[in-house]
Scaffold this motif. Structure first.
Motif, PDB file in Angstrom:
ATOM      1  N   PHE A 157     114.171  40.809  48.254  1.00  4.15           N
ATOM      2  CA  PHE A 157     114.864  39.546  48.562  1.00  4.15           C
ATOM      3  C   PHE A 157     114.287  38.375  47.309  1.00  4.15           C
ATOM      4  N   PRO A 158     115.309  38.158  46.436  1.00  2.00           N
ATOM      5  CA  PRO A 158     114.864  37.035  45.542  1.00  2.00           C
ATOM      6  C   PRO A 158     114.567  35.957  46.233  1.00  2.00           C
ATOM      7  N   ILE A 159     113.516  35.128  46.178  1.00  2.00           N
ATOM      8  CA  ILE A 159     112.936  33.816  46.649  1.00  2.00           C
ATOM      9  C   ILE A 159     113.628  32.572  45.999  1.00  2.00           C
ATOM     10  N   SER A 160     114.270  31.819  46.987  1.00  2.00           N
ATOM     11  CA  SER A 160     114.734  30.566  46.587  1.00  2.00           C
ATOM     12  C   SER A 160     114.589  29.611  47.704  1.00  2.00           C
ATOM     13  N   ALA A 161     114.821  28.134  47.318  1.00  2.00           N
ATOM     14  CA  ALA A 161     114.781  27.369  48.292  1.00  2.00           C
ATOM     15  C   ALA A 161     116.033  26.528  48.203  1.00  2.00           C
ATOM     16  N   MET A 162     116.429  25.936  49.307  1.00  2.00           N
ATOM     17  CA  MET A 162     117.794  25.115  49.367  1.00  2.00           C
ATOM     18  C   MET A 162     117.788  24.016  50.407  1.00  2.00           C
ATOM     19  N   LEU A 163     118.318  22.742  50.121  1.00  3.00           N
ATOM     20  CA  LEU A 163     118.487  21.691  51.068  1.00  3.00           C
ATOM     21  C   LEU A 163     120.078  21.231  50.917  1.00  3.00           C
ATOM     22  N   SER A 164     120.711  21.081  51.951  1.00  9.14           N
ATOM     23  CA  SER A 164     121.961  20.481  52.116  1.00  9.14           C
ATOM     24  C   SER A 164     121.986  19.181  52.151  1.00  9.14           C
ATOM     25  N   ASN A 165     122.764  18.642  51.477  1.00 11.78           N
ATOM     26  CA  ASN A 165     122.667  16.640  51.480  1.00 11.78           C
ATOM     27  C   ASN A 165     122.993  16.197  52.736  1.00 11.78           C
ATOM     28  N   SER A 166     123.818  17.179  53.619  1.00 11.52           N
ATOM     29  CA  SER A 166     124.157  16.684  55.015  1.00 11.52           C
ATOM     30  C   SER A 166     124.133  17.784  55.865  1.00 11.52           C
ATOM     31  N   PHE A 167     124.133  17.802  57.221  1.00  9.28           N
ATOM     32  CA  PHE A 167     123.928  18.920  58.250  1.00  9.28           C
ATOM     33  C   PHE A 167     125.186  18.694  58.708  1.00  9.28           C
ATOM     34  N   HIS A 168     126.324  17.781  58.512  1.00  8.73           N
ATOM     35  CA  HIS A 168     127.420  17.918  59.268  1.00  8.73           C
ATOM     36  C   HIS A 168     128.510  17.298  58.388  1.00  8.73           C
ATOM     37  N   ASP A 169     129.889  17.291  59.096  1.00 10.64           N
ATOM     38  CA  ASP A 169     130.838  16.645  58.515  1.00 10.64           C
ATOM     39  C   ASP A 169     131.743  16.329  59.676  1.00 10.64           C
ATOM     40  N   GLN A 170     132.961  15.817  59.312  1.00  8.89           N
ATOM     41  CA  GLN A 170     133.929  15.869  60.413  1.00  8.89           C
ATOM     42  C   GLN A 170     134.052  17.220  61.141  1.00  8.89           C
ATOM     43  N   ARG A 171     133.910  17.284  62.343  1.00  9.40           N
ATOM     44  CA  ARG A 171     134.293  18.408  63.102  1.00  9.40           C
ATOM     45  C   ARG A 171     133.793  19.792  62.735  1.00  9.40           C
ATOM     46  N   PHE A 172     132.345  19.522  61.870  1.00  7.94           N
ATOM     47  CA  PHE A 172     131.779  20.554  61.144  1.00  7.94           C
ATOM     48  C   PHE A 172     130.031  20.435  61.081  1.00  7.94           C
ATOM     49  N   ALA A 173     129.580  21.514  61.586  1.00  6.36           N
ATOM     50  CA  ALA A 173     128.002  21.535  61.342  1.00  6.36           C
ATOM     51  C   ALA A 173     127.457  22.577  60.961  1.00  6.36           C
ATOM     52  N   LEU A 174     126.188  22.265  59.986  1.00  4.97           N
ATOM     53  CA  LEU A 174     125.646  23.378  59.525  1.00  4.97           C
ATOM     54  C   LEU A 174     124.352  23.650  60.176  1.00  4.97           C
ATOM     55  N   ILE A 175     124.039  24.947  60.388  1.00  5.97           N
ATOM     56  CA  ILE A 175     122.709  25.361  60.843  1.00  5.97           C
ATOM     57  C   ILE A 175     121.922  26.616  60.079  1.00  5.97           C
ATOM     58  N   ALA A 176     120.837  26.516  60.148  1.00  2.57           N
ATOM     59  CA  ALA A 176     120.103  27.679  59.508  1.00  2.57           C
ATOM     60  C   ALA A 176     119.811  27.604  58.239  1.00  2.57           C
ATOM     61  N   GLU A 177     119.967  28.827  57.561  1.00  2.00           N
ATOM     62  CA  GLU A 177     119.987  28.952  56.058  1.00  2.00           C
ATOM     63  C   GLU A 177     120.996  28.383  55.480  1.00  2.00           C
ATOM     64  N   ALA A 178     122.370  28.052  56.171  1.00  2.00           N
ATOM     65  CA  ALA A 178     123.482  27.478  55.519  1.00  2.00           C
ATOM     66  C   ALA A 178     122.956  26.067  55.397  1.00  2.00           C
ATOM     67  N   ALA A 179     121.983  25.678  55.750  1.00  2.00           N
ATOM     68  CA  ALA A 179     121.608  24.154  55.691  1.00  2.00           C
ATOM     69  C   ALA A 179     120.422  23.775  55.038  1.00  2.00           C
ATOM     70  N   HIS A 180     119.406  25.148  55.039  1.00  2.00           N
ATOM     71  CA  HIS A 180     118.173  24.894  54.484  1.00  2.00           C
ATOM     72  C   HIS A 180     117.539  26.359  54.302  1.00  2.00           C
ATOM     73  N   ALA A 181     117.032  26.631  53.118  1.00  2.00           N
ATOM     74  CA  ALA A 181     116.157  27.914  53.019  1.00  2.00           C
ATOM     75  C   ALA A 181     114.814  27.635  52.356  1.00  2.00           C
ATOM     76  N   LEU A 182     113.699  28.298  52.893  1.00  2.00           N
ATOM     77  CA  LEU A 182     112.287  28.250  52.593  1.00  2.00           C
ATOM     78  C   LEU A 182     111.866  29.547  51.877  1.00  2.00           C
ATOM     79  N   PRO A 183     111.066  29.566  51.171  1.00  2.00           N
ATOM     80  CA  PRO A 183     110.201  30.648  50.733  1.00  2.00           C
ATOM     81  C   PRO A 183     109.516  31.293  51.878  1.00  2.00           C
ATOM     82  N   PRO A 184     109.718  32.717  51.856  1.00  2.00           N
ATOM     83  CA  PRO A 184     109.229  33.515  52.996  1.00  2.00           C
ATOM     84  C   PRO A 184     107.420  33.188  53.000  1.00  2.00           C
TER      85      PRO A 184
END
Ligand SMILES: Cc1cc2nc3c(=O)[nH]c(=O)nc-3n(C[C@H](O)[C@H](O)[C@H](O)COP(=O)(O)OP(=O)(O)OC[C@H]3O[C@@H](n4cnc5c(N)ncnc54)[C@H](O)[C@@H]3O)c2cc1C
Length: 419
Positions: free
Chosen positions: A281-308
């Motif tokens: 598993f290549p390691i990277s980190a990620m943070l989404s600018n927002s966790f929502h939009d109109q009628r839409f929410a982001l959860i988990a690694e779609a919203a944020h990812a950490l090194p293990p």
């Protein structure tokens, strides 16, 4: 010939894109509350043998709050048989220069009156338990081997175009489709990500000596090497290496790989034998600018990812699940729209601080623990010695690793989900 009878549009209150452990958990929570939910899952149904046939050969160290959530969703019962208590976390700093012996510190859950920090469960077992639960829930539709192709925005919700030719609409769409989240991109939410020059090698081993429920994280210059106890005399391994070396190691035959592995384990667990597949598993980190939009929410690694490092990723993601599920269940009980923008803003606000602090800590810890600097090696030694000799600091670190600074979402406190 064109199809004269297109499939009818699927309509639900919530549609979740992505059947990873987070998407499955949210679906189980909402389904337990009787909310009409669709889960779009790219994966095929289930492996028969959760060790040997697993595509995902990792385990997850779940803290007690996460287990409480899985219990509330009716899922933990399917995992217990394969779950292993984690009572001691040992951190080891290898000797450097003239030092003869490594320095180490044990964090023992019994010191803070907990029988265990949590339980280690194979991901395939968790997936099987969640899928079985979804099968029992009449308000849930679980479409396996199905992909979201495109998303179309409408005032009353997103229309999903699916790989099986069907269309689907819901009051709320949730993106749970992992780090590269196609749904996040389709909705136009920006994110920032940064790679590390590291890959996590994962595998399972059988060993002759008992692990005594001790998880050991040894700090090497390229990254931590972690042994996590499994049922019986078995352990799972997360071995973080510099990426080009990791590729070479993953390309070795079984004998060569086992030899390299034994050098890392240093005889700690007696004789060692690999079982199941290896993963990288290549390691990277990620943070989404927002966790929502109109009628839409982001959860988990779609919203944020950490090194293990320090087993945070899924535990953090399950806090997204608990907070969003609780808001949606309340809203549904009042008979209100589940895509309401105020609800989504509240979800976003509730999660941002916890996510940001965990991401910053995991990033800092990964850089601090994975380098060959003599100064940082000394600082690590001093830190371990301080923690070893000063019980209140040790207790504080143990407790803060298991709770969120903003308190615990109520679905993680043992509260039941009611219809
Ligand atoms: C080596 C390693 C060890 C770890 N150990 C721990 C640990 O001990 N404790 C812990 O808490 N965390 C741990 N983590 C982190 C944890 O594994 C992840 O946080 C978690 O698996 C992410 O789950 P997810 O559901 O968000 O994403 P994913 O597992 O990536 O799931 C996303 C899903 O979306 C699907 N998808 C993508 N595109 C589409 C599409 N177009 N249509 C439909 N579906 C789609 C994918 O197929 C996938 O099934 C570890 C991570 C690694 C790499």
């Amino acid at each position: 010939m064109t199809n004269q009878n297109p499939l009818p549009m699927l309509t639900n209150q919530v549609q979740i894109i992505g059947g990873g452990l987070a998407g499955l958990s949210l679906c189980a929570a909402l389904g337990t509350a009787g909310i009409k939910t669709l889960l779009i899952d790219l994966e095929p149904p289930l492996p028969e043998n959760p060790y040997q046939d697993a595509k995902d050969n990792r385990t997850t160290a779940l803290i007690q709050n996460s287990i409480n959530l899985l219990n509330a969703c009716g899922t933990w019962v399917g995992c217990e048989e394969y779950a292993t208590a984690l009572t001691v976390m040992r951190i080891v700093n290898l000797p450097r220069g003239k030092q003869k012996y490594p320095s180490s510190t044990n964090f023992d859950s019994r010191e803070i009156n907990d029988s265990a920090f949590g339980f280690n469960v194979p991901n395939a077992v968790l997936r099987r338990a969640l899928c079985n639960r979804l099968n029992e829930l009449p308000s849930v539709t679980h479409l396996t081997s199905t992909k979201m192709e495109t998303l179309e925005a409408r005032e009353n919700g997103y229309i999903l175009n699916l790989s099986n030719g069907q269309k689907s609409i819901a009051e709320l769409t949730v993106g749970a489709d992992g780090k590269n989240s196609p749904s996040r991109k389709a909705v136009g939410i920006k994110s920032m990500s940064w790679p590390y020059p590291q890959t996590a090698i994962t595998c399972y081993i059988e060993h002759s000596k008992p692990h005594q429920n001790v998880s050991t994280e040894t700090h090497y210059p390229a990254g931590p090497f972690t042994l996590v106890p499994m049922m019986g005399k078995r352990s799972s391994i997360v071995w973080v290496e510099e990426t080009s070396l990791a590729k070479k190691l993953l390309g070795l035959d079984e004998e060569g790989f086992t030899k390299a592995l034994k050098e890392k384990i240093k005889g700690r667990l007696g004789t060692v034998k690999l079982f199941g597949k290896r993963g990288g598993f290549p390691i990277s980190a990620m943070l989404s600018n927002s966790f929502h939009d109109q009628r839409f929410a982001l959860i988990a690694e779609a919203a944020h990812a950490l090194p293990p490092i320090a087993a945070q990723g899924l535990n953090l993601s399950l806090r997204d699940v608990a907070v969003l599920a609780e808001l949606l269940i309340d809203q549904n009980n009042k008979g209100n729209d589940l895509g309401d923008i105020q609800l989504l803003e509240e979800y976003d606000r509730a999660r941002r601080f916890d996510v940001f602090t965990r991401l910053a800590a995991a990033d800092g810890l990964n850089r601090f623990a994975s380098n060959d600097s003599a100064i940082l090696h000394k600082v690590r030694d001093l830190g371990l010695s301080a923690v070893r000799n000063f019980a209140p600091l040790r207790h504080f670190m143990m407790k803060s690793g298991m709770t969120s600074p903003l308190g615990t979402p109520s679905l993680m406190t043992g509260k039941e989900i009611k219809k």
